[in-house]
Design a protein around this motif. Structure first.
Motif, PDB file in Angstrom:
ATOM      1  N   ARG A  32      45.409  43.857  33.988  1.00  0.00           N
ATOM      2  CA  ARG A  32      46.547  44.773  34.181  1.00  0.00           C
ATOM      3  C   ARG A  32      46.483  45.463  35.533  1.00  0.00           C
ATOM      4  O   ARG A  32      47.503  45.662  36.187  1.00  0.00           O
ATOM      5  N   SER A  33      45.279  45.817  35.955  1.00  0.00           N
ATOM      6  CA  SER A  33      45.127  46.469  37.264  1.00  0.00           C
ATOM      7  C   SER A  33      45.519  45.529  38.393  1.00  0.00           C
ATOM      8  O   SER A  33      46.209  45.941  39.334  1.00  0.00           O
ATOM      9  N   LEU A  34      45.103  44.284  38.316  1.00  0.00           N
ATOM     10  CA  LEU A  34      45.489  43.313  39.337  1.00  0.00           C
ATOM     11  C   LEU A  34      46.996  43.103  39.352  1.00  0.00           C
ATOM     12  O   LEU A  34      47.602  43.010  40.420  1.00  0.00           O
ATOM     13  N   LYS A  35      47.588  43.051  38.172  1.00  0.00           N
ATOM     14  CA  LYS A  35      49.041  42.895  38.085  1.00  0.00           C
ATOM     15  C   LYS A  35      49.758  44.073  38.739  1.00  0.00           C
ATOM     16  O   LYS A  35      50.838  43.923  39.306  1.00  0.00           O
ATOM     17  N   ARG A  36      49.136  45.245  38.682  1.00  0.00           N
ATOM     18  CA  ARG A  36      49.711  46.454  39.296  1.00  0.00           C
ATOM     19  C   ARG A  36      49.246  46.638  40.732  1.00  0.00           C
ATOM     20  O   ARG A  36      49.328  47.716  41.292  1.00  0.00           O
ATOM     21  N   LYS A  37      48.725  45.574  41.332  1.00  0.00           N
ATOM     22  CA  LYS A  37      48.386  45.505  42.757  1.00  0.00           C
ATOM     23  C   LYS A  37      47.135  46.271  43.165  1.00  0.00           C
ATOM     24  O   LYS A  37      46.942  46.561  44.340  1.00  0.00           O
ATOM     25  N   VAL A  38      46.251  46.597  42.203  1.00  0.00           N
ATOM     26  CA  VAL A  38      44.954  47.152  42.583  1.00  0.00           C
ATOM     27  C   VAL A  38      44.161  46.005  43.200  1.00  0.00           C
ATOM     28  O   VAL A  38      44.121  44.900  42.652  1.00  0.00           O
TER      29      VAL A  38
END
Length: 108
Positions: A32-38
């Protein structure tokens, strides 16, 4: 209020979740973090900081590439397990047989 709820969930996770639950929750959070561009390297840095606290003698460290693999694992398990219990058991039995034939034994 959101941060308080997040903290409560983290505490509950430590007390109530099994190892498998914690792994699944962590993989999901990374995805989820990667999907949110973290950035993947930022996630790896945070995971390494947590690893230093949780397992100070662990020599291996996470990388940004590992975080991307976690996201792949999350996607692979979206509708069903990426590896079923039956498949894992069969693979493990086959490996144990191969190790016994070679005299290697089964590692802990």
């Amino acid at each position: 209020m959101g941060r308080l709820i997040d903290k409560a969930e983290d505490v509950a996770g430590v007390l109530l979740h099994s190892h498998s639950d914690r792994v699944a929750v962590t993989v999901d959070r990374v995805a989820r973090s990667l999907k949110r561009k973290v950035d993947a390297d930022v996630l790896a840095l945070q995971m390494n900081k947590n690893l230093e606290r949780n397992l100070p003698d662990e020599p291996m460290r996470f990388t940004g590439a590992d975080m991307k693999k976690f996201a792949l694992l999350s996607r692979a398990c979206k509708s069903r397990p990426g590896l079923t219990k039956e498949q894992a058991g069969e693979l493990q039995r086959n490996q144990a047989e191969a190790d016994a034939e070679l005299g290697d034994g089964v590692p802990e």
